[in-house]
Design a protein around this motif. Structure first.
Motif, mmCIF file in Angstrom:
data_model
loop_
_atom_site.group_PDB
_atom_site.id
_atom_site.type_symbol
_atom_site.label_atom_id
_atom_site.label_comp_id
_atom_site.label_asym_id
_atom_site.label_seq_id
_atom_site.Cartn_x
_atom_site.Cartn_y
_atom_site.Cartn_z
ATOM 1 N N GLY A 42 0.834 -1.190 0.000
ATOM 2 C CA GLY A 42 0.000 0.000 0.000
ATOM 3 C C GLY A 42 0.860 1.228 0.000
ATOM 4 N N TRP A 48 -3.329 -0.850 1.008
ATOM 5 C CA TRP A 48 -4.247 -0.619 -0.103
ATOM 6 C C TRP A 48 -4.842 -1.947 -0.543
ATOM 7 C CZ3 TRP A 48 -0.570 2.830 -3.578
ATOM 8 C CH2 TRP A 48 -0.315 4.038 -2.901
ATOM 9 N N ALA A 174 -10.238 -2.331 2.088
ATOM 10 C CA ALA A 174 -9.588 -1.271 1.322
ATOM 11 C C ALA A 174 -10.177 -1.209 -0.081
ATOM 12 C CB ALA A 174 -8.082 -1.506 1.240
ATOM 13 N N THR A 176 -9.229 0.687 -3.701
ATOM 14 C CA THR A 176 -8.211 1.443 -4.428
ATOM 15 C C THR A 176 -8.695 1.708 -5.846
ATOM 16 O OG1 THR A 176 -6.468 0.364 -3.143
ATOM 17 C CG2 THR A 176 -5.801 1.493 -5.163
ATOM 18 N N ASN A 187 -7.165 5.912 -2.502
ATOM 19 C CA ASN A 187 -7.450 4.734 -1.678
ATOM 20 C C ASN A 187 -8.169 5.141 -0.405
ATOM 21 O OD1 ASN A 187 -6.750 1.716 -0.993
ATOM 22 N ND2 ASN A 187 -6.307 2.893 0.863
ATOM 23 N N THR A 189 -9.224 3.126 3.169
ATOM 24 C CA THR A 189 -9.163 1.920 3.996
ATOM 25 C C THR A 189 -9.933 2.175 5.279
ATOM 26 O OG1 THR A 189 -7.010 1.242 3.116
ATOM 27 C CG2 THR A 189 -7.636 0.337 5.257
#
Length: 300
Positions: A42, A48, A174, A176, A187, A189
């Motif tokens: 990530g 990510w 997550a 993305t 992104n 999360t």
């Protein structure tokens, strides 16, 4: 259960080295992200939905990394590795070592080292960041991070009167989104956590044992095929704010960074960042912990 991460790290690295030649694979530069301080792929601070390495459909990949960070009063070193398959599964491991130097000497804890072992797993459940770049659909992944902290001479207080747990498992989701036409990655999360200072001070406390759902945001702009500039923000649960040491004595703040990632090829990347980690335990002169980190990642 005590984890022994360095033999496992070595095993993961050897496994990665033994992967098929196709493992340096089909993904574009930097689309596997970099290694976060927790080992998952990530940004530097947050996982990510991307899986680490450049492994694409039907391919294996692996990575190993080291990270060093320095703030006004403290230092952090991290080493880790990960293996990924089919742009669908990722397994990671990391060890963190936090050096308080002499900042806790007034508490009789001069030279205290806080350590943490982290095992991670991530599963992509929907979307493809590259193939869906011209659609609204993001890549979505679910993940888990199992943590165990070792607090040295502070352990009797931390796991006693303060009521923190020695180990815990975080869950996260997550999403993305890669906007290729704009050279932009975003992104979001959401992490369910009870970790104090990312787990280095255990999990939860006597006055607050609740799980908290914390948001984490990342935005990265691709300046060139090999170079990305980004920012991250990560919310923290602050479970030890009220404790037997007094309100605010172990308060924690949200984390922020601004990073620059450079990948000269698919086997090597460097990430440098300016960080603001807020308050981290009572230093000799309590102040926001601002500094920098540098991370080097090898991918196979």
């Amino acid at each position: 259960m005590n984890l022994h991460p360095f033999p496992l790290l070595a095993g993961l690295c050897l496994a990665a080295l033994g992967l098929p030649a196709q493992a340096a694979g089909s993904k574009l530069l930097l689309t596997g992200g970099v290694s976060s301080i927790d080992g998952a792929a990530g940004g530097g601070l947050t996982p990510w939905a991307l899986t680490g390495s450049y492994a694409g459909p039907g391919e294996w990949g692996g990575s190993a990394f080291v990270t060093a960070a320095r703030t006004s009063d403290y230092g952090l070193r991290v080493a880790g590795a990960a293996v990924a398959w089919d742009e669908r599964l990722e397994f990671s491991i990391a060890r963190q070592r936090f050096d308080t130097r002499q900042n806790l000497a007034p508490l009789g804890l001069g030279g205290l080292q806080l350590e943490q072992d982290i095992l991670g797993a991530k599963w992509r459940v929907a979307g493809d960041a590259v193939l869906d770049a011209d659609r609204w659909m993001p890549q979505i992944a679910l993940g888990a991070l199992h943590r165990r902290s070792q607090a040295g001479a502070f352990a009797p207080t931390l796991f006693g009167p303060l009521g923190a747990r020695r180990s815990d498992t975080e869950l996260y989701a997550a999403a993305t989104k890669l906007w290729l036409q704009h050279s932009l990655l975003t992104n979001l999360t959401l992490r369910a956590t009870r970790a104090n200072q990312n787990g280095l001070l255990g999990f939860g406390g006597a006055q607050d044992r609740r799980w908290r759902l914390q948001p984490e945001l990342s935005v990265a702009l691709l300046l060139a095929p090999q170079l990305a500039l980004g920012v991250e923000a990560r919310a923290k649960p602050n479970a030890l704010n009220r404790s037997v040491l007094g309100t605010g004595a172990l308060a924690e703040d949200d984390w922020f960074d601004a990073f620059l990632a450079f990948a000269p090829n698919k086997h090597l990347s460097f990430t440098a960042a300016a960080v603001d980690l807020g308050r981290i335990a009572p230093a000799l002169q309590p102040r926001r912990q601002r500094g920098a980190y540098l991370s080097v990642q090898l991918s196979f």
